[in-house]
Enzyme design. Structure first.
Site, PDB file in Angstrom:
ATOM      1  N   HIS A   1      -5.681  -4.264  -1.306  1.00  0.00           N
ATOM      2  CA  HIS A   1      -5.566  -3.192  -2.303  1.00  0.00           C
ATOM      3  C   HIS A   1      -5.629  -3.704  -3.743  1.00  0.00           C
ATOM      4  O   HIS A   1      -5.529  -2.922  -4.684  1.00  0.00           O
ATOM      5  CB  HIS A   1      -4.268  -2.406  -2.095  1.00  0.00           C
ATOM      6  CG  HIS A   1      -4.311  -1.550  -0.872  1.00  0.00           C
ATOM      7  ND1 HIS A   1      -4.835  -0.275  -0.851  1.00  0.00           N
ATOM      8  CD2 HIS A   1      -3.931  -1.811   0.401  1.00  0.00           C
ATOM      9  CE1 HIS A   1      -4.760   0.228   0.359  1.00  0.00           C
ATOM     10  NE2 HIS A   1      -4.205  -0.685   1.146  1.00  0.00           N
TER      11      HIS A   1
ATOM     12  N   SER B   1       0.789  -1.229   0.000  1.00  0.00           N
ATOM     13  CA  SER B   1       0.000   0.000   0.000  1.00  0.00           C
ATOM     14  C   SER B   1       0.824   1.284   0.000  1.00  0.00           C
ATOM     15  O   SER B   1       0.298   2.340  -0.319  1.00  0.00           O
ATOM     16  CB  SER B   1      -0.954  -0.004   1.192  1.00  0.00           C
ATOM     17  OG  SER B   1      -0.221  -0.094   2.387  1.00  0.00           O
TER      18      SER B   1
ATOM     19  N   LYS C   1     -12.401  -1.022   1.109  1.00  0.00           N
ATOM     20  CA  LYS C   1     -11.640  -0.160   0.184  1.00  0.00           C
ATOM     21  C   LYS C   1     -12.436  -0.069  -1.141  1.00  0.00           C
ATOM     22  O   LYS C   1     -13.381   0.694  -1.211  1.00  0.00           O
ATOM     23  CB  LYS C   1     -10.232  -0.705   0.013  1.00  0.00           C
ATOM     24  CG  LYS C   1      -9.479  -0.749   1.368  1.00  0.00           C
ATOM     25  CD  LYS C   1      -8.029  -1.018   1.206  1.00  0.00           C
ATOM     26  CE  LYS C   1      -7.360  -1.409   2.515  1.00  0.00           C
ATOM     27  NZ  LYS C   1      -7.319  -0.358   3.522  1.00  0.00           N
TER      28      LYS C   1
HETATM   29  N1  PMP Z   1      -4.652  -5.678   4.925  1.00  0.00           N
HETATM   30  C1  PMP Z   1      -4.084  -4.688   4.209  1.00  0.00           C
HETATM   31  C2  PMP Z   1      -2.981  -5.025   3.250  1.00  0.00           C
HETATM   32  C3  PMP Z   1      -4.527  -3.366   4.347  1.00  0.00           C
HETATM   33  O1  PMP Z   1      -3.968  -2.373   3.648  1.00  0.00           O
HETATM   34  C4  PMP Z   1      -5.579  -3.094   5.257  1.00  0.00           C
HETATM   35  C5  PMP Z   1      -6.164  -1.695   5.425  1.00  0.00           C
HETATM   36  N2  PMP Z   1      -5.339  -0.740   5.887  1.00  0.00           N
HETATM   37  C6  PMP Z   1      -6.123  -4.153   5.978  1.00  0.00           C
HETATM   38  C7  PMP Z   1      -5.654  -5.428   5.779  1.00  0.00           C
HETATM   39  C8  PMP Z   1      -7.223  -3.920   6.963  1.00  0.00           C
HETATM   40  O2  PMP Z   1      -8.448  -3.848   6.314  1.00  0.00           O
HETATM   41  P1  PMP Z   1      -9.681  -3.154   7.035  1.00  0.00           P
HETATM   42  O3  PMP Z   1      -9.484  -1.682   6.917  1.00  0.00           O
HETATM   43  O4  PMP Z   1     -10.869  -3.668   6.322  1.00  0.00           O
HETATM   44  O5  PMP Z   1      -9.654  -3.604   8.471  1.00  0.00           O
END
Ligand code: PMP
Length: 397
Positions: free
Chosen positions: A214, A186, A244
């Site tokens: 992502h 990310s 997302k």
């Molecule tokens: N895994 C990854 C790679 C993420 O970027 C994120 C979000 N920041 C999450 C898990 C967590 O997802 P959520 O926001 O739905 O808890």
């Protein structure tokens, strides 16, 4: 009265965060999290949300959520295994499995929760996990919770992964060995080398686990990184988030029926945390339906991202090597990065500074998240603001 040791711990550590500039200042929104947002009464072009496809404010999703609230109320009322499973949850899981090209899927309350749930449901202290050093915090926490031996490999370095997989296998000390990676990273927008990871996994008999928070809704016609590489059926765990590209909240694991049956029987957030609300589930179903029938929003997302990237690059900014819509603008110095973000904001663009410890020291950046719902006019304005702030801070000439 508060314990003295606790007060001392809190005041010292909070003070430390504040003096180092690491204390998060939170700007509450006064509007929906759309292509523009209102903060402190000012409308700003929003380049900071993960609402890739603009679905968070889509009227069709809102309508589905409203109808679900009218029919089922606002809360699920119980955990999944007591009586918090509605027909809607099963419909969502069926649609997610189809969308991800897997046999089955299970939904959780968040993507973060998924990683806590899934890793510890199958891995234990007799196992080992090979984990990319840049994996998301929720993967790191999920690995720790499992008590398996954690072996980090260098970011996307397939030689290092192969060597560590061989060592772990030859040691003979572990029952199961898993390799775990983000599908899309990310902070830089790079894609994991999944074909090589799958090859190494086959060679050393590793369980494969991809967190595609992502990549889902963005790559592989929406189905994600695994489909993007033509690897459907070759990855054991595919994690996704509903928060997302899908625009709502929640997470899911997609994989073989047997795996999903096990997670429904044993993973702790499924057993012990109240299930996703009917409105969240209904809106997510609508999003999956829309994405299953049209890739138009995905096409628009990529077009907008290409437009923003080209504009920033032409101005002379270092936008890294992103392979996805994530558009970093790498400025280096932490103080300049923070000041850059502040000046963007003053000029009407909301784009947060990302600095150490989220990224390595000296690689401070503004992370831009274009979405399908930005107009070209908004992107042009944002690019013009970047030019002004960049020249002002002598980052570009
Ligand atoms: N895994 C990854 C790679 C993420 O970027 C994120 C979000 N920041 C999450 C898990 C967590 O997802 P959520 O926001 O739905 O808890």
């Amino acid at each position: 009265m508060s314990c003295r040791q606790l007060s001392q711990f809190l005041s010292e550590n909070l003070g430390d965060l504040k003096t180092k500039g690491l204390y998060n200042v939170i700007d509450p929104l006064q509007s929906a999290n759309g292509p523009t947002i209102i903060i402190k009464g000012r409308e700003l072009i929003n380049l900071s949300s993960n609402n890739y496809l603009g679905l968070a404010t889509d009227s069709r999703l809102k309508q589905s959520a409203v109808e679900a609230i009218q029919k089922y109320g606002v809360g699920a009322g119980a955990v999944r295994t007591i009586n918090g499973t509605f027909e809607l949850h099963l419909e969502l899981e069926e649609k997610l499995a189809k969308f991800k090209r897997t046999e089955a899927a299970v939904a959780y309350q968040s993507g973060f929760n998924c990683n806590m749930a899934a890793i510890s449901a199958v891995m234990d202290k007799n196992d080992a996990i090979l984990s990319d050093e840049l994996n998301h915090a929720s993967i790191i926490d999920g690995c720790r919770l499992s008590k398996a031996k954690i072996i980090a490999y260098k970011h996307s370095d397939m030689d290092d992964l192969r060597m560590k997989a061989e060592q772990a296998r030859n040691l003979g000390a572990y029952n199961k060995i898993m390799v775990i990676t983000d599908g899309v990273f990310s902070m830089d927008g790079d894609i994991a080398s999944l074909p090589e990871i799958v090859d190494i996994a086959e060679e050393f008999d590793l369980i494969t686990y991809v967190d595609d928070a992502h990549g889902s809704g963005v790559l592989g016609e929406g189905a994600g990184t695994v489909k993007h590489f033509g690897l459907s059926g070759k990855v054991d765990f595919q994690i996704g988030t509903l928060s997302k590209a899908i625009g709502v909240v929640g997470g899911y694991v997609a994989g073989k029926q047997e795996l999903i049956d096990w997670l429904k029987a044993r993973s702790r957030p499924f057993l012990f945390s109240t299930s996703l609300s009917p409105a969240d589930v209904a809106a997510s179903i609508k999003a999956i339906d829309l994405l299953s029938n049209s890739t138009e929003q995905i096409r628009q997302l990529w077009e907008n991202a290409d437009y923003l990237k080209a504009g920033l690059k032409k101005l002379g900014f270092d936008i890294g090597n992103s392979q996805t819509p994530i558009t970093p603008c790498i400025l280096g110095d932490e103080i300049i990065t923070q000041e850059f973000s502040r000046q963007l904001n003053a000029e009407g663009v909301y784009a947060k500074a990302i600095v150490f410890p989220t990224v390595p020291r000296g690689t401070g950046r503004i992370r831009n998240m274009p979405s399908a719902s930005h107009t070209y006019q908004m992107l042009d304005t944002a690019i013009a603001v970047y030019a002004k702030v960049g020249r002002n801070l002598r980052v570009i000439h």
